[in-house]
Design a protein around this motif. Structure first.
Motif, PDB file in Angstrom:
ATOM      1  N   PRO A  88      22.808  58.293  53.699  1.00  0.00           N
ATOM      2  CA  PRO A  88      22.341  57.451  52.593  1.00  0.00           C
ATOM      3  C   PRO A  88      20.866  57.714  52.253  1.00  0.00           C
ATOM      4  O   PRO A  88      20.012  57.723  53.133  1.00  0.00           O
ATOM      5  CB  PRO A  88      22.526  56.025  53.101  1.00  0.00           C
ATOM      6  N   SER A  90      17.815  56.576  49.312  1.00  0.00           N
ATOM      7  CA  SER A  90      17.419  55.686  48.219  1.00  0.00           C
ATOM      8  C   SER A  90      16.150  56.217  47.576  1.00  0.00           C
ATOM      9  O   SER A  90      15.212  56.610  48.282  1.00  0.00           O
ATOM     10  CB  SER A  90      17.151  54.261  48.724  1.00  0.00           C
ATOM     11  N   ILE A 132      14.971  49.617  44.237  1.00  0.00           N
ATOM     12  CA  ILE A 132      15.892  50.755  44.299  1.00  0.00           C
ATOM     13  C   ILE A 132      16.154  51.254  42.881  1.00  0.00           C
ATOM     14  O   ILE A 132      16.651  50.520  42.034  1.00  0.00           O
ATOM     15  CB  ILE A 132      17.209  50.372  44.992  1.00  0.00           C
ATOM     16  N   TYR A 134      17.699  54.512  42.470  1.00  0.00           N
ATOM     17  CA  TYR A 134      18.908  55.321  42.542  1.00  0.00           C
ATOM     18  C   TYR A 134      19.304  55.454  44.009  1.00  0.00           C
ATOM     19  O   TYR A 134      18.432  55.513  44.875  1.00  0.00           O
ATOM     20  CB  TYR A 134      18.637  56.708  41.936  1.00  0.00           C
ATOM     21  N   GLN A 135      20.619  55.502  44.301  1.00  0.00           N
ATOM     22  CA  GLN A 135      21.097  55.707  45.670  1.00  0.00           C
ATOM     23  C   GLN A 135      22.231  56.730  45.680  1.00  0.00           C
ATOM     24  O   GLN A 135      23.007  56.805  44.729  1.00  0.00           O
ATOM     25  CB  GLN A 135      21.639  54.404  46.264  1.00  0.00           C
ATOM     26  N   ASN A 137      24.609  59.461  48.837  1.00  0.00           N
ATOM     27  CA  ASN A 137      24.793  59.734  50.265  1.00  0.00           C
ATOM     28  C   ASN A 137      25.353  61.120  50.548  1.00  0.00           C
ATOM     29  O   ASN A 137      25.989  61.336  51.566  1.00  0.00           O
ATOM     30  CB  ASN A 137      25.678  58.671  50.912  1.00  0.00           C
ATOM     31  N   GLN A 172      18.076  56.596  54.921  1.00  0.00           N
ATOM     32  CA  GLN A 172      18.500  55.404  55.651  1.00  0.00           C
ATOM     33  C   GLN A 172      19.147  55.814  56.963  1.00  0.00           C
ATOM     34  O   GLN A 172      19.864  56.788  57.000  1.00  0.00           O
ATOM     35  CB  GLN A 172      19.510  54.629  54.815  1.00  0.00           C
TER      36      GLN A 172
END
Length: 173
Positions: A88, A90, A132, A134-135, A137, A172
Motif C-alpha cells: 500500500p 499513499s 490522502i 491518491y492510494q 498497492n 504503509q
C-alpha cells in the motif's frame, strides 16, 4: 487586487508551496521498501531545479464572489513504483500551514485542483497535515497534470499571501 502565486520547485521529496498567496515548491522522493529492487519515485513539478509558477490574480470586483479563478499554469505529477508483492502506497499533501500575509491568513481550503486525465481525483486542500490525494498497492506508473483554482469564497485583507504544501509518497506497513 489580490494576487496569488503558486511556485513549484523540484528538490528532494517535497512539494513546498508559497502562495503569494501561494508559491509552491515540489520535489522528488525515493523510498526503498521491499526486495529485490523495490522503489518509489515521486516528482511534482518540472524535473531539475526549475521553479514552476501558478499565479491567481483576483480582481477587486470579483473578490469573495465564489466565482472560482483558474491559475495561469498546470503542474505535472509523476509517481512510479516497483514492488514484488502488493504494497500500500499513499500520496499525501500537507497543507496545514495556510496562506499568510503579515497577521492575516487564508486557509488552503480555498485552493482546489482538477487533473487532466482523472488518474488523480479532483479535490480541494483540507488544511490538514496528511490529506490522502491518491492510494494504490501495486507497481505502476502514474502521470497526471494538475490545474489549480482559487475558490474565492472569502474576502481577505489585500496582500500577497504565502503558504507551503508538502507532498510525499508513504509506504504503509
Amino acid at each position: 487586487m489580490l494576487s496569488v502565486i503558486l511556485r513549484h520547485h523540484l528538490s528532494s521529496f517535497l512539494f513546498l508551496g508559497l502562495l503569494a498567496f501561494s508559491q509552491v515548491t515540489f520535489g522528488r522522493v525515493i523510498i526503498l521498501a521491499d526486495s529485490p529492487f523495490p522503489w518509489v519515485l515521486l516528482r511534482v513539478g518540472s524535473a531539475g531545479a526549475t521553479v514552476n509558477t501558478v499565479q491567481f490574480n483576483v480582481p477587486a470586483a470579483l473578490l469573495g464572489t465564489g466565482i472560482p479563478l483558474p491559475g495561469d499554469a498546470s503542474i505535472d505529477v509523476m509517481v512510479r513504483t516497483r514492488f514484488s508483492s502488493p504494497t500500500p502506497i499513499s500520496l499525501l499533501a500537507d497543507s496545514s500551514g495556510g496562506l499568510v500575509s503579515g497577521t492575516n491568513s487564508i486557509p488552503f481550503s480555498q485552493i482546489s485542483w482538477v487533473s487532466s486525465d482523472g488518474d488523480i481525483p479532483a479535490g480541494t486542500f483540507t488544511g490538514t497535515s496528511a490529506q490522502i490525494i491518491y492510494q494504490f498497492n501495486q507497481s505502476q506508473l502514474l502521470t497526471d497534470t494538475l490545474s489549480f483554482q482559487y475558490n474565492n469564497t472569502l474576502v481577505p485583507v489585500a496582500g500577497d499571501y504565502l503558504g507551503r504544501v508538502r507532498y510525499q509518497a508513504v509506504v504503509q506497513d
